[in-house]
Design a protein around this motif. Structure first.
Motif, PDB file in Angstrom:
ATOM      1  N   LEU A 132      -3.373   6.181 -13.304  1.00  0.00           N
ATOM      2  CA  LEU A 132      -3.417   6.783 -11.978  1.00  0.00           C
ATOM      3  C   LEU A 132      -4.640   6.332 -11.204  1.00  0.00           C
ATOM      4  O   LEU A 132      -4.554   5.954 -10.026  1.00  0.00           O
ATOM      5  CB  LEU A 132      -3.408   8.308 -12.110  1.00  0.00           C
ATOM      6  N   ILE A 133      -5.806   6.353 -11.851  1.00  0.00           N
ATOM      7  CA  ILE A 133      -7.045   5.967 -11.173  1.00  0.00           C
ATOM      8  C   ILE A 133      -6.994   4.489 -10.777  1.00  0.00           C
ATOM      9  O   ILE A 133      -7.439   4.114  -9.689  1.00  0.00           O
ATOM     10  CB  ILE A 133      -8.266   6.280 -12.065  1.00  0.00           C
ATOM     11  N   GLY A 134      -6.424   3.657 -11.642  1.00  0.00           N
ATOM     12  CA  GLY A 134      -6.273   2.249 -11.297  1.00  0.00           C
ATOM     13  C   GLY A 134      -5.428   2.060 -10.050  1.00  0.00           C
ATOM     14  O   GLY A 134      -5.779   1.293  -9.148  1.00  0.00           O
ATOM     15  N   TYR A 135      -4.286   2.769  -9.962  1.00  0.00           N
ATOM     16  CA  TYR A 135      -3.428   2.672  -8.773  1.00  0.00           C
ATOM     17  C   TYR A 135      -4.108   3.284  -7.550  1.00  0.00           C
ATOM     18  O   TYR A 135      -3.966   2.777  -6.433  1.00  0.00           O
ATOM     19  CB  TYR A 135      -2.093   3.370  -9.041  1.00  0.00           C
ATOM     20  N   ALA A 136      -4.830   4.392  -7.755  1.00  0.00           N
ATOM     21  CA  ALA A 136      -5.513   5.039  -6.633  1.00  0.00           C
ATOM     22  C   ALA A 136      -6.563   4.113  -6.018  1.00  0.00           C
ATOM     23  O   ALA A 136      -6.704   4.052  -4.796  1.00  0.00           O
ATOM     24  CB  ALA A 136      -6.157   6.343  -7.096  1.00  0.00           C
ATOM     25  N   PHE A 137      -7.300   3.401  -6.854  1.00  0.00           N
ATOM     26  CA  PHE A 137      -8.275   2.434  -6.344  1.00  0.00           C
ATOM     27  C   PHE A 137      -7.595   1.385  -5.471  1.00  0.00           C
ATOM     28  O   PHE A 137      -8.122   0.987  -4.432  1.00  0.00           O
ATOM     29  CB  PHE A 137      -8.999   1.747  -7.501  1.00  0.00           C
ATOM     30  N   GLN A 138      -6.421   0.907  -5.885  1.00  0.00           N
ATOM     31  CA  GLN A 138      -5.725  -0.122  -5.129  1.00  0.00           C
ATOM     32  C   GLN A 138      -5.146   0.421  -3.829  1.00  0.00           C
ATOM     33  O   GLN A 138      -5.135  -0.263  -2.806  1.00  0.00           O
ATOM     34  CB  GLN A 138      -4.593  -0.712  -5.977  1.00  0.00           C
ATOM     35  N   GLU A 162       0.823  -1.199   0.000  1.00  0.00           N
ATOM     36  CA  GLU A 162       0.000   0.000   0.000  1.00  0.00           C
ATOM     37  C   GLU A 162       0.862   1.256   0.000  1.00  0.00           C
ATOM     38  O   GLU A 162       0.519   2.259  -0.639  1.00  0.00           O
ATOM     39  CB  GLU A 162      -0.948  -0.023   1.197  1.00  0.00           C
ATOM     40  N   ASP A 163       1.999   1.193   0.715  1.00  0.00           N
ATOM     41  CA  ASP A 163       2.908   2.338   0.730  1.00  0.00           C
ATOM     42  C   ASP A 163       3.478   2.594  -0.666  1.00  0.00           C
ATOM     43  O   ASP A 163       3.578   3.746  -1.108  1.00  0.00           O
ATOM     44  CB  ASP A 163       4.045   2.085   1.726  1.00  0.00           C
ATOM     45  N   SER A 164       3.832   1.545  -1.371  1.00  0.00           N
ATOM     46  CA  SER A 164       4.381   1.709  -2.716  1.00  0.00           C
ATOM     47  C   SER A 164       3.331   2.276  -3.668  1.00  0.00           C
ATOM     48  O   SER A 164       3.641   3.090  -4.546  1.00  0.00           O
ATOM     49  CB  SER A 164       4.914   0.378  -3.247  1.00  0.00           C
ATOM     50  N   LEU A 224       3.350   5.741  -5.749  1.00  0.00           N
ATOM     51  CA  LEU A 224       3.111   5.722  -7.192  1.00  0.00           C
ATOM     52  C   LEU A 224       2.047   6.746  -7.580  1.00  0.00           C
ATOM     53  O   LEU A 224       2.186   7.476  -8.572  1.00  0.00           O
ATOM     54  CB  LEU A 224       2.689   4.320  -7.620  1.00  0.00           C
ATOM     55  N   VAL A 225       0.976   6.812  -6.803  1.00  0.00           N
ATOM     56  CA  VAL A 225      -0.076   7.807  -7.041  1.00  0.00           C
ATOM     57  C   VAL A 225       0.502   9.214  -6.956  1.00  0.00           C
ATOM     58  O   VAL A 225       0.215  10.087  -7.784  1.00  0.00           O
ATOM     59  CB  VAL A 225      -1.224   7.620  -6.031  1.00  0.00           C
ATOM     60  N   LYS A 226       1.330   9.453  -5.941  1.00  0.00           N
ATOM     61  CA  LYS A 226       1.945  10.777  -5.769  1.00  0.00           C
ATOM     62  C   LYS A 226       2.849  11.109  -6.957  1.00  0.00           C
ATOM     63  O   LYS A 226       2.892  12.266  -7.410  1.00  0.00           O
ATOM     64  CB  LYS A 226       2.750  10.818  -4.464  1.00  0.00           C
ATOM     65  N   TYR A 227       3.558  10.119  -7.467  1.00  0.00           N
ATOM     66  CA  TYR A 227       4.417  10.350  -8.624  1.00  0.00           C
ATOM     67  C   TYR A 227       3.594  10.792  -9.833  1.00  0.00           C
ATOM     68  O   TYR A 227       3.979  11.729 -10.549  1.00  0.00           O
ATOM     69  CB  TYR A 227       5.202   9.075  -8.957  1.00  0.00           C
ATOM     70  N   TYR A 228       2.479  10.133 -10.082  1.00  0.00           N
ATOM     71  CA  TYR A 228       1.616  10.525 -11.195  1.00  0.00           C
ATOM     72  C   TYR A 228       1.103  11.953 -10.996  1.00  0.00           C
ATOM     73  O   TYR A 228       1.076  12.750 -11.943  1.00  0.00           O
ATOM     74  CB  TYR A 228       0.437   9.563 -11.325  1.00  0.00           C
ATOM     75  N   ASP A 229       0.675  12.263  -9.761  1.00  0.00           N
ATOM     76  CA  ASP A 229       0.153  13.601  -9.481  1.00  0.00           C
ATOM     77  C   ASP A 229       1.230  14.673  -9.624  1.00  0.00           C
ATOM     78  O   ASP A 229       0.994  15.741 -10.203  1.00  0.00           O
ATOM     79  CB  ASP A 229      -0.422  13.662  -8.060  1.00  0.00           C
ATOM     80  N   ASP A 230       2.419  14.396  -9.081  1.00  0.00           N
ATOM     81  CA  ASP A 230       3.467  15.424  -8.986  1.00  0.00           C
ATOM     82  C   ASP A 230       4.359  15.505 -10.210  1.00  0.00           C
ATOM     83  O   ASP A 230       5.010  16.538 -10.434  1.00  0.00           O
ATOM     84  CB  ASP A 230       4.351  15.170  -7.757  1.00  0.00           C
ATOM     85  N   GLN A 231       4.422  14.435 -11.000  1.00  0.00           N
ATOM     86  CA  GLN A 231       5.349  14.411 -12.124  1.00  0.00           C
ATOM     87  C   GLN A 231       4.644  14.278 -13.481  1.00  0.00           C
ATOM     88  O   GLN A 231       4.743  15.162 -14.323  1.00  0.00           O
ATOM     89  CB  GLN A 231       6.355  13.251 -11.949  1.00  0.00           C
TER      90      GLN A 231
END
Length: 287
Positions: free
Chosen positions: A57-63, A24-26, A30-37
């Motif tokens: 991003l949405i797929g990773y955010a759901f997870q 979950e931490d990873s 990953l979500v933050k990377y998509y948002d910030d980069q």
């Protein structure tokens, strides 16, 4: 790194199952990377790239956090539908439905039925795009109503108003002569919307009630409901300060929808006045 589905399944089953916190931490990172980069400056991206990155991003955010993924999905889906990007909307729906299926057993529903936002959007996608047979859409709606209308989490939630609204729209397609049932369903949705503070949707539904009366030739009743809808939309329009109208996509969409509501009710009032010989008022509404 994007893995083949079977590779991802094996990694999840034999490694991440025993390392849930790290998993979950990873995902959060990953979500933050998509948002910030990747999505920090969408002006430099092509529309195809922005949509592809947003889907990932949405797929990773759901997870990482189902509730956060759901908010991201609904905001993006509603914007896509408003813009008529149906292929992209379908891709977003499929991503959300996969996430819901995977997490069905362990989603922390608590005191909410917000996960129903996903089947609701499947229903409305079918209605708005017009590809599904209305009888099929009606069965989908009635399955949800049957399962949840006695659920205490269903009470005092705007989600039920949306399903009643969708049911009324579908009933009008399935049997366009059963106006009483359609109007009763719309009125039920209207009560829910105003009781839950969703005035925009309440005003929109009152306009649909007026349209149902108009189709029967009941112009006096139609005018009453159109006027109520128009006054409600005008009140909402006055609540938008100029800076909020362009502050972000969500506010811009809501402002646009309220403007469309005003225009639609004025157009409907113009039709009523034209049919009843009040041409001065018809021209006033039309222009």
């Amino acid at each position: 790194v994007l893995l083949h589905d079977e590779m991802a399944r094996l990694l999840n089953e034999y490694f991440w199952q025993d390392n849930r916190h790290a998993y979950e931490d990873s995902l959060q990172r990953l979500v933050k990377y998509y948002d910030d980069q990747l999505l920090v400056n969408t002006a430099t991206l092509s529309e195809a790239d922005r949509e592809a990155y947003t889907l990932e991003l949405i797929g990773y955010a759901f997870q990482a956090d189902f509730a956060n993924g759901l908010v991201r999905f609904t905001d993006e889906f509603d914007l896509a539908m408003e813009d008529g990007r149906y292929d992209y909307s379908e891709s977003l729906l499929q991503e959300a439905e996969r996430a819901l299926q995977k997490r069905q057993a362990d989603i922390p529903y608590g005191n909410t039925l917000e996960f129903l936002q996903i089947p609701l959007r499947r229903v409305n996608y079918g209605l708005d795009k017009g590809e599904q047979r209305p009888e099929r859409v009606l069965r989908q709606i009635e399955a949800v109503l049957t399962e949840y209308q006695e659920d205490p989490r269903w009470q005092d939630r705007d989600i039920q108003g949306h399903f009643w609204l969708s049911q009324g729209r579908t009933l009008a397609l399935v049997n366009d002569t059963d106006y009483d049932r359609v109007i009763t369903t719309f009125k039920r949705a209207t009560r829910v919307f105003f009781d839950t503070g969703e005035d925009q949707w309440g005003n929109l539904t009152m306009n649909r009630i007026g349209e149902s009366y108009f189709q029967q030739g009941h112009f006096s009743e139609a005018e009453t409901w159109f006027l109520r809808s128009q006054r409600g939309f005008n009140t909402l329009l006055g609540q938008f300060p100029e800076e909020a109208r362009h502050s972000d996509k969500k506010h811009t969409l809501r402002h646009r929808q309220v403007l469309q509501g005003v225009q639609r009710t004025l157009g409907n009032l113009a039709r009523v006045y034209s049919y009843t010989g009040r041409f001065y008022w018809a021209f006033t509404c039309a222009y």
